[in-house]
Design a protein around this motif. Structure first.
Motif, short mmCIF file in Angstrom:
data_model
loop_
_atom_site.label_atom_id
_atom_site.label_comp_id
_atom_site.label_asym_id
_atom_site.label_seq_id
_atom_site.Cartn_x
_atom_site.Cartn_y
_atom_site.Cartn_z
N ARG A 132 20.62 -6.02 22.18
CA ARG A 132 19.35 -5.84 22.91
C ARG A 132 18.87 -7.12 23.58
N ASP A 133 19.36 -8.27 23.12
CA ASP A 133 18.99 -9.53 23.76
C ASP A 133 19.56 -9.63 25.17
N ASN A 134 20.43 -8.69 25.54
CA ASN A 134 21.04 -8.71 26.88
C ASN A 134 20.25 -7.92 27.91
N VAL A 135 19.05 -7.46 27.54
CA VAL A 135 18.19 -6.73 28.48
C VAL A 135 16.80 -7.35 28.45
N ALA A 136 16.30 -7.72 29.63
CA ALA A 136 14.97 -8.33 29.73
C ALA A 136 14.28 -7.83 31.00
N LEU A 137 12.99 -8.06 31.07
CA LEU A 137 12.18 -7.66 32.22
C LEU A 137 11.40 -8.87 32.71
N PHE A 138 11.39 -9.10 34.02
CA PHE A 138 10.62 -10.20 34.60
C PHE A 138 9.54 -9.62 35.50
N GLY A 139 8.32 -10.20 35.39
CA GLY A 139 7.22 -9.63 36.15
C GLY A 139 6.14 -10.60 36.55
N TYR A 140 4.92 -10.10 36.67
CA TYR A 140 3.90 -10.73 37.49
C TYR A 140 2.57 -10.96 36.77
N PRO A 141 1.73 -11.85 37.33
CA PRO A 141 0.45 -12.18 36.68
C PRO A 141 -0.43 -10.97 36.41
N GLU A 142 -0.37 -9.96 37.29
CA GLU A 142 -1.22 -8.78 37.11
C GLU A 142 -0.97 -8.09 35.77
N TRP A 143 0.21 -8.27 35.21
CA TRP A 143 0.54 -7.58 33.97
C TRP A 143 -0.20 -8.15 32.76
N ILE A 144 -0.83 -9.30 32.92
CA ILE A 144 -1.57 -9.88 31.80
C ILE A 144 -2.74 -9.00 31.40
N THR A 145 -3.14 -8.08 32.30
CA THR A 145 -4.26 -7.18 32.00
C THR A 145 -3.81 -5.91 31.29
N PHE A 146 -2.50 -5.72 31.10
CA PHE A 146 -2.01 -4.48 30.50
C PHE A 146 -2.44 -4.37 29.04
N ARG A 147 -2.78 -3.14 28.63
CA ARG A 147 -3.15 -2.87 27.26
C ARG A 147 -2.48 -1.58 26.80
N ASN A 148 -2.62 -1.27 25.52
CA ASN A 148 -2.14 -0.02 24.92
C ASN A 148 -0.65 0.19 25.17
N ASP A 149 -0.24 1.38 25.71
CA ASP A 149 1.17 1.70 25.86
C ASP A 149 1.89 0.71 26.78
N GLN A 150 1.22 0.28 27.82
CA GLN A 150 1.86 -0.65 28.76
C GLN A 150 2.14 -1.99 28.09
N LEU A 151 1.21 -2.45 27.27
CA LEU A 151 1.43 -3.69 26.54
C LEU A 151 2.57 -3.52 25.55
N ASP A 152 2.65 -2.37 24.90
CA ASP A 152 3.75 -2.09 23.98
C ASP A 152 5.09 -2.15 24.71
N HIS A 153 5.12 -1.63 25.92
CA HIS A 153 6.36 -1.68 26.72
C HIS A 153 6.74 -3.12 27.04
N LEU A 154 5.77 -3.95 27.36
CA LEU A 154 6.07 -5.36 27.65
C LEU A 154 6.75 -6.01 26.45
N HIS A 155 6.24 -5.72 25.27
CA HIS A 155 6.83 -6.31 24.06
C HIS A 155 8.21 -5.73 23.78
N SER A 156 8.36 -4.43 23.90
CA SER A 156 9.65 -3.82 23.58
C SER A 156 10.74 -4.24 24.56
N LEU A 157 10.35 -4.64 25.78
CA LEU A 157 11.32 -5.06 26.80
C LEU A 157 11.49 -6.57 26.86
N ASP A 158 10.88 -7.30 25.94
CA ASP A 158 10.94 -8.77 25.96
C ASP A 158 10.61 -9.31 27.35
N ALA A 159 9.50 -8.81 27.89
CA ALA A 159 9.11 -9.17 29.26
C ALA A 159 8.66 -10.62 29.34
N VAL A 160 8.91 -11.21 30.50
CA VAL A 160 8.44 -12.55 30.81
C VAL A 160 7.71 -12.48 32.15
#
Length: 636
Positions: free
Chosen positions: A504-532
């Motif tokens: 699973r360390d071979n899959v990551a997500l890269f994104g944007y400042p707007e995502w800092i406002t994400f909460r609930n399910d979207q925030l959970d997705h950021l964590h599960s995808l090891d987003a940066v």
């Protein structure tokens, strides 16, 4: 009539509310008759991790160890006064200690730098050995205090609040919390010495509603002086060295749900404590549209007020140490004419750094004034203003758009060096980050890095990802949109894909400042995808220090910080700490400041924009969401 108030203050030491001695589990040594826990910094220590390890706030480390302001250095010895959290037993500050297996009473005595017989005095059974004992350790004798006999009658219950002084609590803090002055408390408690009082002392605090609310909230007496009608001022705590006064031109904002800032007091009383500083005191001026003449505040004005309040909290945190700094807080009234008057009536004399409003014309006037006075104008609120490129007196507090992209791409190339980038775009979908992704593609082409592009209809599906090598390759997905809706169309499929691969360390997500406002399910997705994501701000309030500041704000003003990214209260706090420490590190001269600051929410790393330019903040964060639920930031 508009007035400017001058306050001369004697600052007492401030206590720390979250200091937990047992969590420190540190040895003790005695220095000049006082007892201190101590810790020696190792090569692996970092502020955040060390604060968690010791069970204290990060700010506590620098508060009691100013030598760490520029970072932790291996071999540094950090000290923390024991009495701030010790329990008083038989006239001694004490702590609880459970000896480790095989530890002798002599080892315990050495650890706490006290005689063996003193341990036995408090723990008679220790004379036979300390194994399996929980010891009460007498660290240092409580200094003698003058006893206060407080007799409370039935009438007193109507006129006074009865308060027991807590460990580490000061009279000045108690006065501020109850909206009275220290002199009011002393008058209500004959025999109470303002310089010597013990935890556990019961005192009476007057409920004198005849005082003007503004005066009681300031918590100190004031001395009136004439002023120009233009440019009313609001109150700020001064930042001064202990036992040194400083003038503060202000009138305190009202800590009520309406968040209104009241007029200056109409009947001030003169009180001057201490001696004037022997040298000129550098000043920081906050010139913002607080709109004191309006009964109701707009959302913008509320945000400016919150910035000021956060700034005020930081001044209190830093008030016990370092050289004096004067804080001037002035209402620009959203008027260019008012700003002209402020600049011409002497209000800016002696100002080292001024903070200006979000108005191009007013910023230009303030920049010219700063250049004439050989001082600085800090532009925090006009993000797109580029006057720093041609004006040597201007500091742009926000990393410019093009530099932000360039720095984020540099960080991407390093962090995801072993990953294949995969650009995601939806047919007829939003592509609001196409400028960034175009620049990223260009850099990848220049470096000869292969990448993939996936275009999908409606929602990203498993079939869109089936051509990816799920065994030997690593992928970082980069969407061309930062919108919440577009994120919802890709996150579920990416999560399923990550869960299906061998590593699973071979899959990551890269994104944007707007995502800092994400909460609930979207925030959970950021964590599960090891987003940066890249961002000017660390917008989450999960750290112990952030939670502590939020609690202090709530206690001081009776309301929570407004929901905003960035939080204006946190922005004010970080700005104050950066400016005050920069001025102190350079003897009041900001011009020579090269101090980098990694704050609670934002940081400062100032660089010259060009040969004939001002300064610009080059600070940018990578914010990482890990699958274990942690969120961390890294300065690029």
């Amino acid at each position: 009539m508009n007035r400017i108030l001058s306050v001369a203050l004697l600052i007492l030491s401030f206590a720390i509310g979250s200091f937990v001695a047992p969590a420190l589990d540190l040895p003790v040594k005695h220095i000049n008759g006082k007892a201190y826990y101590y810790y020696t910094v190792t090569k692996k220590d970092r502020f955040y991790d060390l604060a968690q390890k010791l069970g204290i706030r990060r700010s506590d480390i620098t508060r009691y160890n100013p030598q760490t302001a520029d970072g932790l250095q291996p071999g540094q010895v950090l000290t923390f006064p024991v009495e701030l959290d010790a329990t008083v037993v038989n006239g001694y500050y004490t702590t609880i200690y459970r000896p480790s297996g095989g530890e002798s009473i002599y080892g315990v005595a050495k650890r706490f730098d006290i005689p063996v017989d003193k341990i036995i005095e408090f723990n008679p059974r220790a004379n036979e050995g300390v194994k399996n004992l929980v010891l009460t350790i007498p660290l240092i004798k409580v200094p003698q205090t003058i006893p206060v006999q407080t007799t409370v009658s039935a009438a007193d219950l109507n006129n006074y609040t009865i308060h027991e002084i807590a460990r580490g609590e000061t009279l000045s803090r108690i006065a501020r919390d109850h909206g009275v002055t220290v002199d009011d408390i002393l008058a209500a408690n004959p025999g109470l010495d303002k310089n010597r009082y013990a935890a556990g002392t019961t005192i009476k605090i007057p409920r004198d509603l005849s005082l003007d609310r503004s005066e009681r909230e300031i918590g100190h007496a004031v001395k009136e002086k004439p002023a120009d009608d233009a440019g009313k001022s609001i109150a700020a705590q001064p930042v001064v060295a202990e036992s040194k006064p400083v003038a503060v031109e202000v009138c305190e904002p009202e800590p009520a749900e309406t968040a209104l800032i009241p007029e200056p007091v109409s009947d001030p009383v003169e009180a001057v404590v201490g001696e004037e500083p022997s040298a000129p005191v550098p000043a920081i001026a906050i010139v913002l549209p607080f709109m004191l003449d309006q009964k109701e505040q707009s959302k913008t004005t509320q945000l400016y007020t919150e910035f000021y309040r956060g700034f005020l909290l930081a001044t209190e945190t830093l008030s016990h140490e370092g050289s004096p700094i004067e804080i001037r807080v002035i209402d620009s009234a959203a008027s260019t004419d008012t700003v002209r008057s402020i600049l011409g009536n002497g209000s800016m004399d002696g100002v080292a750094v001024a903070i200006g409003p979000d108005n191009e014309e007013q910023l230009a006037l303030m920049a010219q004034s700063a250049a004439d006075r050989q001082s600085w104008l800090l532009n925090i609120f006009a993000v797109k203003d580029e006057s720093y490129k041609t004006d040597k007196a201007v500091i742009q507090a926000n990393i410019p758009h093009e530099r932000m992209y360039d720095k984020a791409i540099d960080g991407f190339m390093k962090k995801f060096e072993r990953f294949t980038p995969v650009f995601l775009s939806r047919v007829d979908g939003s592509a609001d980050k196409i400028e960034f992704t175009t620049l990223l593609r260009k850099r990848l082409d220049e470096k000869g890095v292969a990448y993939k592009e996936i275009t999908f209809q409606n929602f990203l599906g498993r079939d869109n990802l089936e051509d990816l090598d799920m065994v030997d390759s690593a992928y970082v997905f980069v969407p061309v949109s930062a919108s919440r809706g577009e994120f919802n169309k890709i996150a579920p499929a990416l999560k399923n894909f990550k869960e299906s691969v061998t590593d699973r360390d071979n899959v990551a997500l890269f994104g944007y400042p707007e995502w800092i406002t994400f909460r609930n399910d979207q925030l959970d997705h950021l964590h599960s995808l090891d987003a940066v994501i890249y961002s000017r701000y660390f917008g989450l309030s999960e750290s112990p220090l952030a939670k502590s500041i939020e609690a202090d704000y709530r206690k001081a003003y009776g309301l929570d910080m407004l929901e905003a990214v960035p939080s204006q209260g946190m922005l004010g706090y970080d700005t104050a700490v950066f400016l005050i420490k920069s001025l102190r590190n350079n003897d009041g001269d900001f011009a020579d400041s090269s101090m980098d600051y990694d704050g609670v929410q934002s940081g400062f790393s100032l660089v010259k924009a060009g040969e004939n330019s001002g300064l610009v903040n080059d600070n940018l964060y990578f914010i990482s969401f890990s699958s274990d639920g942690l969120t961390t930031k890294t300065q690029l």
